[in-house]
Design a protein around this motif. Structure first.
Motif, PDB file in Angstrom:
ATOM      1  N   THR A  38       0.864  -1.168   0.000  1.00 45.45           N
ATOM      2  CA  THR A  38       0.000   0.000   0.000  1.00 45.45           C
ATOM      3  C   THR A  38       0.910   1.230   0.000  1.00 45.45           C
ATOM      4  O   THR A  38       2.044   1.178   0.488  1.00 45.45           O
ATOM      5  N   PRO A  39       0.447   2.357  -0.541  1.00 43.63           N
ATOM      6  CA  PRO A  39       1.305   3.554  -0.555  1.00 43.63           C
ATOM      7  C   PRO A  39       1.802   3.956   0.830  1.00 43.63           C
ATOM      8  O   PRO A  39       2.963   4.308   1.001  1.00 43.63           O
ATOM      9  N   ALA A  40       0.924   3.889   1.829  1.00 41.61           N
ATOM     10  CA  ALA A  40       1.330   4.285   3.181  1.00 41.61           C
ATOM     11  C   ALA A  40       2.408   3.360   3.725  1.00 41.61           C
ATOM     12  O   ALA A  40       3.384   3.808   4.341  1.00 41.61           O
ATOM     13  N   ASP A  41       2.260   2.056   3.515  1.00 40.34           N
ATOM     14  CA  ASP A  41       3.269   1.114   3.999  1.00 40.34           C
ATOM     15  C   ASP A  41       4.575   1.253   3.239  1.00 40.34           C
ATOM     16  O   ASP A  41       5.660   1.081   3.803  1.00 40.34           O
ATOM     17  N   ALA A  42       4.494   1.572   1.955  1.00 43.31           N
ATOM     18  CA  ALA A  42       5.712   1.791   1.175  1.00 43.31           C
ATOM     19  C   ALA A  42       6.482   2.987   1.723  1.00 43.31           C
ATOM     20  O   ALA A  42       7.718   2.952   1.839  1.00 43.31           O
ATOM     21  N   VAL A  43       5.764   4.049   2.070  1.00 43.17           N
ATOM     22  CA  VAL A  43       6.418   5.226   2.643  1.00 43.17           C
ATOM     23  C   VAL A  43       7.085   4.869   3.970  1.00 43.17           C
ATOM     24  O   VAL A  43       8.239   5.243   4.228  1.00 43.17           O
ATOM     25  N   LEU A  44       6.379   4.131   4.821  1.00 40.58           N
ATOM     26  CA  LEU A  44       6.940   3.786   6.128  1.00 40.58           C
ATOM     27  C   LEU A  44       8.118   2.823   6.008  1.00 40.58           C
ATOM     28  O   LEU A  44       9.028   2.843   6.846  1.00 40.58           O
ATOM     29  N   ASP A  45       8.127   1.979   4.988  1.00 42.50           N
ATOM     30  CA  ASP A  45       9.299   1.123   4.752  1.00 42.50           C
ATOM     31  C   ASP A  45      10.544   1.981   4.537  1.00 42.50           C
ATOM     32  O   ASP A  45      11.614   1.710   5.099  1.00 42.50           O
ATOM     33  N   ILE A  46      10.401   3.020   3.717  1.00 46.32           N
ATOM     34  CA  ILE A  46      11.544   3.895   3.420  1.00 46.32           C
ATOM     35  C   ILE A  46      11.895   4.739   4.649  1.00 46.32           C
ATOM     36  O   ILE A  46      13.074   4.956   4.949  1.00 46.32           O
ATOM     37  N   VAL A  47      10.880   5.181   5.387  1.00 47.58           N
ATOM     38  CA  VAL A  47      11.125   5.928   6.624  1.00 47.58           C
ATOM     39  C   VAL A  47      11.958   5.093   7.591  1.00 47.58           C
ATOM     40  O   VAL A  47      12.881   5.586   8.242  1.00 47.58           O
ATOM     41  N   GLY A  48      11.644   3.805   7.680  1.00 38.36           N
ATOM     42  CA  GLY A  48      12.374   2.927   8.583  1.00 38.36           C
ATOM     43  C   GLY A  48      13.827   2.746   8.211  1.00 38.36           C
ATOM     44  O   GLY A  48      14.648   2.370   9.050  1.00 38.36           O
ATOM     45  N   LEU A  49      14.165   3.029   6.963  1.00 35.39           N
ATOM     46  CA  LEU A  49      15.554   2.928   6.504  1.00 35.39           C
ATOM     47  C   LEU A  49      16.266   4.279   6.547  1.00 35.39           C
ATOM     48  O   LEU A  49      17.473   4.340   6.279  1.00 35.39           O
ATOM     49  N   ILE A  74      -0.903   7.439   6.308  1.00 35.27           N
ATOM     50  CA  ILE A  74       0.383   7.085   6.912  1.00 35.27           C
ATOM     51  C   ILE A  74       0.230   6.954   8.426  1.00 35.27           C
ATOM     52  O   ILE A  74       0.785   6.044   9.047  1.00 35.27           O
ATOM     53  N   ALA A  75      -0.553   7.862   9.029  1.00 38.45           N
ATOM     54  CA  ALA A  75      -0.773   7.793  10.476  1.00 38.45           C
ATOM     55  C   ALA A  75      -1.482   6.504  10.860  1.00 38.45           C
ATOM     56  O   ALA A  75      -1.160   5.877  11.886  1.00 38.45           O
ATOM     57  N   THR A  76      -2.435   6.070  10.052  1.00 34.92           N
ATOM     58  CA  THR A  76      -3.143   4.814  10.328  1.00 34.92           C
ATOM     59  C   THR A  76      -2.196   3.620  10.232  1.00 34.92           C
ATOM     60  O   THR A  76      -2.202   2.733  11.095  1.00 34.92           O
ATOM     61  N   ALA A  77      -1.366   3.606   9.200  1.00 33.86           N
ATOM     62  CA  ALA A  77      -0.402   2.513   9.044  1.00 33.86           C
ATOM     63  C   ALA A  77       0.647   2.539  10.145  1.00 33.86           C
ATOM     64  O   ALA A  77       1.166   1.496  10.556  1.00 33.86           O
ATOM     65  N   LEU A  78       0.973   3.722  10.642  1.00 40.58           N
ATOM     66  CA  LEU A  78       1.981   3.865  11.691  1.00 40.58           C
ATOM     67  C   LEU A  78       1.553   3.176  12.981  1.00 40.58           C
ATOM     68  O   LEU A  78       2.392   2.672  13.739  1.00 40.58           O
ATOM     69  N   ALA A  79       0.250   3.143  13.242  1.00 38.04           N
ATOM     70  CA  ALA A  79      -0.249   2.509  14.465  1.00 38.04           C
ATOM     71  C   ALA A  79       0.100   1.034  14.531  1.00 38.04           C
ATOM     72  O   ALA A  79       0.159   0.446  15.616  1.00 38.04           O
ATOM     73  N   ASP A  80       0.364   0.431  13.381  1.00 38.87           N
ATOM     74  CA  ASP A  80       0.669  -0.996  13.310  1.00 38.87           C
ATOM     75  C   ASP A  80       2.179  -1.263  13.336  1.00 38.87           C
ATOM     76  O   ASP A  80       2.609  -2.388  13.114  1.00 38.87           O
ATOM     77  N   ARG A  81       2.974  -0.223  13.607  1.00 36.83           N
ATOM     78  CA  ARG A  81       4.432  -0.378  13.578  1.00 36.83           C
ATOM     79  C   ARG A  81       5.069   0.180  14.851  1.00 36.83           C
ATOM     80  O   ARG A  81       5.705   1.232  14.838  1.00 36.83           O
ATOM     81  N   PRO A  82       4.918  -0.506  15.961  1.00 40.39           N
ATOM     82  CA  PRO A  82       5.415   0.023  17.242  1.00 40.39           C
ATOM     83  C   PRO A  82       6.933   0.148  17.317  1.00 40.39           C
ATOM     84  O   PRO A  82       7.438   0.907  18.141  1.00 40.39           O
ATOM     85  N   ARG A  83       7.671  -0.559  16.472  1.00 37.68           N
ATOM     86  CA  ARG A  83       9.133  -0.519  16.559  1.00 37.68           C
ATOM     87  C   ARG A  83       9.789   0.247  15.416  1.00 37.68           C
ATOM     88  O   ARG A  83      10.997   0.193  15.247  1.00 37.68           O
TER      89      ARG A  83
END
Length: 216
Positions: A38-49, A74-83
Motif C-alpha cells: 500500500t502507498p502508506a506502507d511503502a512510505v513507512l518502509d523507506i522511513v524505517g531505513l 500514513i498515520a493509520t499505518a503507523l499505528a501498526d508499527r510500534p518498533r
C-alpha cells in the motif's frame, strides 16, 4: 530503488536496490496485481531505513505532496508499527504535513524559524492567482517563499521573479529563503520576518531561541 519482500525469502543482491524484509509482508499489500505495498506502507518502509529524522520527514512530505498518499493514511499505518525507527517523532511531522508543509524545507521553517521564535502561525499553501504561496501571514500582508533548489534554469528564475512582482502588485511583501538560509541562519530569517510583521503590529511579541539569538 526500495523493494520489500517476505522476511524469510532470499534474493540475490542487486546494484542500487535496497531490500527490506517484513514479517507481515502479506498483511500490508494493496489489493492489486501484481502484488505491491500500500502507498502508506511503502512510505513507512523507506522511513524505517532513513538515517535521520530530517530524511524521514522529507520522505513523508514529498510522498504526500505528490498526491499518492495522505498523511492520515500514513498515520493509520503507523499505528501498526510500534518498533519503527523515528516513530515517536513522526506524528508531529504528519500533523504539519497535513497542515500544508510540502517539503523538508517548509517543515524546517515551521520548526526552526516560526515556532522556536514565537512568531505567528502563517497560512500554508494559500491559493492565489492560480498558484500557491508557501507561507502567508494574514493581516500582515507578508508572503514567505521557500525553495531548496538552486535554479540555474532561466525560466524558473523568471517565474520566481514574476511571482514576487505580482505579490507586490497585491500590496504584499515577499521574503524568499533557500536551504542554507533556513538551516544555517534561522535566527536571522526569523528577525527579518519579525521586522516586516512589526510594520503592521509594532508591539508584536517574539522570543529568542538562545542567548545569542538576535530576536528580541
Amino acid at each position: 530503488m526500495y523493494v520489500t519482500i517476505p522476511e524469510r525469502r532470499r534474493v540475490r543482491p542487486r546494484p542500487n536496490v535496497v531490500i527490506h524484509r517484513d514479517q507481515r509482508w502479506a498483511d500490508r499489500l494493496a489489493p492489486v496485481v501484481p502484488p505491491r505495498r500500500t502507498p502508506a506502507d511503502a512510505v513507512l518502509d523507506i522511513v524505517g531505513l532513513s538515517r535521520s529524522v530530517d530524511q524521514a520527514a522529507a520522505v513523508i512530505a514529498e510522498a504526500c505532496q505528490s498526491g499518492r498518499v495522505r498523511p492520515v493514511d500514513i498515520a493509520t499505518a503507523l499505528a501498526d508499527r510500534p518498533r519503527l525507527r523515528h516513530r515517536r517523532l513522526l506524528r508531529p511531522i504528519l500533523t504539519d504535513v497535513a497542515a500544508g508543509s510540502h517539503s523538508l524545507l517548509e517543515l524546517r521553517y515551521l520548526r526552526d524559524v516560526e515556532r522556536r521564535h514565537g512568531l505567528p502561525t502563517g497560512v500554508r499553501q494559500r491559493a492565489v492567482e492560480g498558484e500557491f504561496t508557501d507561507v502567508f501571514y494574514a493581516g500582515f500582508e507578508l508572503v514567505v517563499e521557500l525553495d531548496g533548489r538552486f535554479h540555474l534554469v532561466p525560466n524558473r528564475r523568471w517565474r520566481d521573479l514574476d511571482r514576487d512582482n505580482r505579490a507586490t502588485l497585491r500590496a504584499e511583501a515577499t521574503l524568499r529563503y533557500g536551504w542554507i538560509d533556513i538551516t544555517g541562519r534561522p535566527c536571522e530569517a526569523a528577525l527579518q520576518v519579525l521586522r516586516v510583521l512589526r510594520r503592521t503590529q509594532p508591539d508584536l511579541k517574539a522570543k529568542p531561541c538562545g542567548p545569542s539569538c538576535p530576536v528580541r
